[in-house]
Design a protein around this motif. Structure first.
Motif, PDB file in Angstrom:
ATOM      1  N   ALA A 294      -6.743  -6.505  -4.693  1.00 54.85           N
ATOM      2  CA  ALA A 294      -5.368  -6.571  -3.930  1.00 54.85           C
ATOM      3  C   ALA A 294      -4.153  -5.942  -4.587  1.00 54.85           C
ATOM      4  O   ALA A 294      -3.314  -5.645  -4.067  1.00 54.85           O
ATOM      5  CB  ALA A 294      -5.213  -7.988  -3.225  1.00 54.85           C
TER       6      ALA A 294
ATOM      7  N   SER B 213      -3.935  -2.584  -4.252  1.00 52.74           N
ATOM      8  CA  SER B 213      -3.438  -2.193  -3.144  1.00 52.74           C
ATOM      9  C   SER B 213      -1.848  -2.054  -2.872  1.00 52.74           C
ATOM     10  O   SER B 213      -1.209  -1.134  -2.722  1.00 52.74           O
ATOM     11  CB  SER B 213      -4.097  -2.804  -2.030  1.00 52.74           C
ATOM     12  OG  SER B 213      -3.418  -2.922  -0.697  1.00 52.74           O
ATOM     13  N   ALA B 214      -1.327  -3.157  -3.646  1.00 48.07           N
ATOM     14  CA  ALA B 214       0.123  -3.675  -3.623  1.00 48.07           C
ATOM     15  C   ALA B 214       0.737  -2.155  -4.680  1.00 48.07           C
ATOM     16  O   ALA B 214       1.593  -1.524  -4.151  1.00 48.07           O
ATOM     17  CB  ALA B 214       0.288  -4.838  -4.303  1.00 48.07           C
TER      18      ALA B 214
ATOM     19  N   PRO C 103       1.473  -8.558  -4.504  1.00 51.27           N
ATOM     20  CA  PRO C 103       0.494  -8.309  -3.688  1.00 51.27           C
ATOM     21  C   PRO C 103       0.575  -9.091  -2.375  1.00 51.27           C
ATOM     22  O   PRO C 103       1.106 -10.126  -2.420  1.00 51.27           O
ATOM     23  CB  PRO C 103      -0.815  -8.995  -4.580  1.00 51.27           C
ATOM     24  CG  PRO C 103      -0.488  -9.586  -5.517  1.00 51.27           C
ATOM     25  CD  PRO C 103       1.184  -9.283  -5.901  1.00 51.27           C
ATOM     26  N   LEU C 104       0.303  -8.309  -1.376  1.00 50.02           N
ATOM     27  CA  LEU C 104       0.230  -8.873  -0.032  1.00 50.02           C
ATOM     28  C   LEU C 104      -0.793  -9.951   0.294  1.00 50.02           C
ATOM     29  O   LEU C 104      -0.727 -10.895   1.214  1.00 50.02           O
ATOM     30  CB  LEU C 104       0.052  -7.976   1.105  1.00 50.02           C
ATOM     31  CG  LEU C 104       1.183  -6.765   1.144  1.00 50.02           C
ATOM     32  CD1 LEU C 104       0.782  -5.633   2.016  1.00 50.02           C
ATOM     33  CD2 LEU C 104       2.339  -7.596   1.395  1.00 50.02           C
ATOM     34  N   THR C 105      -1.914  -9.556  -0.634  1.00 50.39           N
ATOM     35  CA  THR C 105      -3.376 -10.348  -0.462  1.00 50.39           C
ATOM     36  C   THR C 105      -3.640 -11.159  -1.668  1.00 50.39           C
ATOM     37  O   THR C 105      -3.446 -10.499  -2.924  1.00 50.39           O
ATOM     38  CB  THR C 105      -4.505  -9.667   0.069  1.00 50.39           C
ATOM     39  OG1 THR C 105      -3.876  -8.838   1.237  1.00 50.39           O
ATOM     40  CG2 THR C 105      -5.550 -10.532   0.430  1.00 50.39           C
TER      41      THR C 105
ATOM     42  N   LYS D 149      -7.418  -6.861   5.669  1.00 45.21           N
ATOM     43  CA  LYS D 149      -7.124  -8.005   6.019  1.00 45.21           C
ATOM     44  C   LYS D 149      -6.517  -7.979   7.457  1.00 45.21           C
ATOM     45  O   LYS D 149      -5.723  -7.182   7.575  1.00 45.21           O
ATOM     46  CB  LYS D 149      -6.056  -8.860   4.992  1.00 45.21           C
ATOM     47  CG  LYS D 149      -5.535 -10.061   5.229  1.00 45.21           C
ATOM     48  CD  LYS D 149      -4.713 -10.697   4.410  1.00 45.21           C
ATOM     49  CE  LYS D 149      -3.170 -10.206   4.465  1.00 45.21           C
ATOM     50  NZ  LYS D 149      -2.376 -10.709   3.537  1.00 45.21           N
TER      51      LYS D 149
ATOM     52  N   LEU E  52      -3.115  -6.096   8.342  1.00 47.35           N
ATOM     53  CA  LEU E  52      -2.053  -6.535   7.361  1.00 47.35           C
ATOM     54  C   LEU E  52      -2.227  -5.725   6.233  1.00 47.35           C
ATOM     55  O   LEU E  52      -1.081  -5.529   5.367  1.00 47.35           O
ATOM     56  CB  LEU E  52      -1.981  -8.165   7.428  1.00 47.35           C
ATOM     57  CG  LEU E  52      -1.786  -8.469   8.648  1.00 47.35           C
ATOM     58  CD1 LEU E  52      -2.114 -10.046   8.565  1.00 47.35           C
ATOM     59  CD2 LEU E  52      -0.395  -8.302   9.638  1.00 47.35           C
ATOM     60  N   ASP E  53      -3.264  -5.354   5.590  1.00 44.72           N
ATOM     61  CA  ASP E  53      -3.355  -5.106   4.133  1.00 44.72           C
ATOM     62  C   ASP E  53      -4.670  -4.182   4.232  1.00 44.72           C
ATOM     63  O   ASP E  53      -5.850  -4.989   4.709  1.00 44.72           O
ATOM     64  CB  ASP E  53      -3.497  -6.094   3.120  1.00 44.72           C
ATOM     65  CG  ASP E  53      -3.144  -5.664   1.936  1.00 44.72           C
ATOM     66  OD1 ASP E  53      -3.106  -4.313   1.652  1.00 44.72           O
ATOM     67  OD2 ASP E  53      -3.261  -6.348   0.683  1.00 44.72           O
TER      68      ASP E  53
ATOM     69  N   TYR F 179      -7.296  -1.441   1.904  1.00 41.67           N
ATOM     70  CA  TYR F 179      -7.312  -0.721   0.693  1.00 41.67           C
ATOM     71  C   TYR F 179      -8.828  -0.423   0.292  1.00 41.67           C
ATOM     72  O   TYR F 179      -9.603  -1.240   0.463  1.00 41.67           O
ATOM     73  CB  TYR F 179      -6.813  -1.368  -0.702  1.00 41.67           C
ATOM     74  CG  TYR F 179      -6.793  -0.647  -1.841  1.00 41.67           C
ATOM     75  CD1 TYR F 179      -5.907   0.644  -2.035  1.00 41.67           C
ATOM     76  CD2 TYR F 179      -7.664  -1.088  -2.783  1.00 41.67           C
ATOM     77  CE1 TYR F 179      -5.997   1.227  -3.316  1.00 41.67           C
ATOM     78  CE2 TYR F 179      -7.642  -0.541  -3.977  1.00 41.67           C
ATOM     79  CZ  TYR F 179      -7.062   0.894  -4.169  1.00 41.67           C
ATOM     80  OH  TYR F 179      -6.997   1.618  -5.394  1.00 41.67           O
TER      81      TYR F 179
ATOM     82  N   ASP G 266       0.386  -3.145  10.232  1.00 44.11           N
ATOM     83  CA  ASP G 266       1.721  -3.480   9.983  1.00 44.11           C
ATOM     84  C   ASP G 266       2.307  -2.597   8.696  1.00 44.11           C
ATOM     85  O   ASP G 266       1.711  -2.417   7.611  1.00 44.11           O
ATOM     86  CB  ASP G 266       1.315  -4.892   8.871  1.00 44.11           C
ATOM     87  CG  ASP G 266       2.560  -5.588   8.635  1.00 44.11           C
ATOM     88  OD1 ASP G 266       3.700  -5.094   8.688  1.00 44.11           O
ATOM     89  OD2 ASP G 266       2.693  -6.703   7.929  1.00 44.11           O
TER      90      ASP G 266
END
Ligand SMILES: CC(=O)SCCNC(=O)CCNC(=O)[C@H](O)C(C)(C)COP(=O)(O)OP(=O)(O)OC[C@H]1O[C@@H](n2cnc3c(N)ncnc32)[C@H](O)[C@@H]1OP(=O)(O)O
Length: 260
Positions: A39, A42-43, A51-53, A85, A109-110, A112, A144
């Protein structure tokens, strides 16, 4: 992302649905830290500071993580390939004709895929699996703040080529509105008691429509989204708005208790 461990007894199949309860039940710090590291990548890829997650956030949310991973028997390592996610959110949407809609939508929402595994079909497998598990069609997904790559992916792999950007940075596809019009016409779903709210955007007034999964709103809260927008764009209008705001501010200051 490679981890020197065998995740097969913990994660099971190569595509796995991890809802908050399942993540809590995993009870494995190595799995948690591996997901968190993916995660973070991903960010990093989206230039986000945080990170979003994270597994911790997931456990305390209503969101679900779909994970793609595999075990490499030759090297005796587990590889986390990617994740998506999703969560259901109450969204207020405009279509391209500025008609307004309100409803609960499945949101991506996320999303990757590890850079070493991109463009090998992992992303498509993840979204196919996610849609099957959530009993949803690609057009029912809201994205998102999607990256250009994600928009290209949705267009190429799912034929979703007409994104409609919302001022909340969500993107939905034109097909969502078309399907709604075909299914429901102008009728609000059962359980929705709110009267139709006329909205004025500039000089144009629009009607509200309801999406299938809409739930009733909170009229009493009078939040900005539910309040009719009545913007007077003329210079006289702007001046009188400013004068009104100044008057309201002054009245508020005069009515406040002094601090000392
Ligand atoms: C709501 C959000 O999460 S927004 C953030 C979305 N995530 C990102 O942008 C992070 C970086 N990108 C990725 O992680 C991945 O590329 C994903 C998740 C978008 C797609 O996963 P992949 O496993 O690569 O997808 P998959 O192999 O199934 O499909 C590939 C298609 O995605 C698109 N795509 C993937 N990478 C790229 C790229 N670098 N440039 C342009 N298009 C790309 C193309 O349409 C590609 O099809 P093609 O290879 O036939 O041209």
């Amino acid at each position: 992302m490679q981890v020197d461990a065998d995740f097969r007894p913990i994660l099971g199949p190569q595509l796995v649905r991890l809802d908050p309860m399942r993540i809590k039940q995993l009870q494995d710090p190595l799995v948690y830290s591996s997901i968190d590291s993916l995660a973070k990548l991903s960010a990093h890829c989206l230039n986000l500071r945080a990170p979003l997650t994270t597994c911790e956030k997931l456990i305390n949310s209503d969101n679900t993580l779909y994970l793609a991973w595999k075990f490499d028997e030759e090297q005796n390592v587990s590889r986390l390939l990617g994740f998506a996610k999703v969560g259901r959110k109450q969204l207020f949407l405009y279509d391209s004709q500025m008609q307004t809609y309100e409803g609960e939508i499945l949101c991506l929402l996320d999303f990757y895929v590890h850079f070493s595994a991109q463009r090998q079909g992992v992303g498509k497998q993840l979204i196919d699996y996610l849609l099957a598990q959530e009993h949803a069609e690609p057009y029912q997904l809201a994205l998102d703040n999607p990256s250009v790559t994600l928009l290209g992916f949705m267009s190429q792999k799912f034929g979703m080529s007409k994104p409609v950007w919302q001022n909340t940075n969500f993107v939905v596809f034109d097909e969502l509105f078309q399907s709604f019009a075909a299914e429901n016409g102008e009728k609000a779903p059962d359980g929705w008691n709110r009267p139709q709210t006329p909205r004025r955007i500039g000089a144009v007034s629009t009607d509200t429509r309801w999406l299938r999964n809409a739930v009733s709103g909170h009229q009493s809260k009078g939040n900005a989204m539910a309040a009719p927008v009545d913007a007077d764009m003329t210079p006289q209008g702007a001046l009188s708005n400013r004068a009104h705001q100044a008057k309201a501010r002054k009245a508020h200051i005069l009515s406040s208790k002094p601090l000392w």
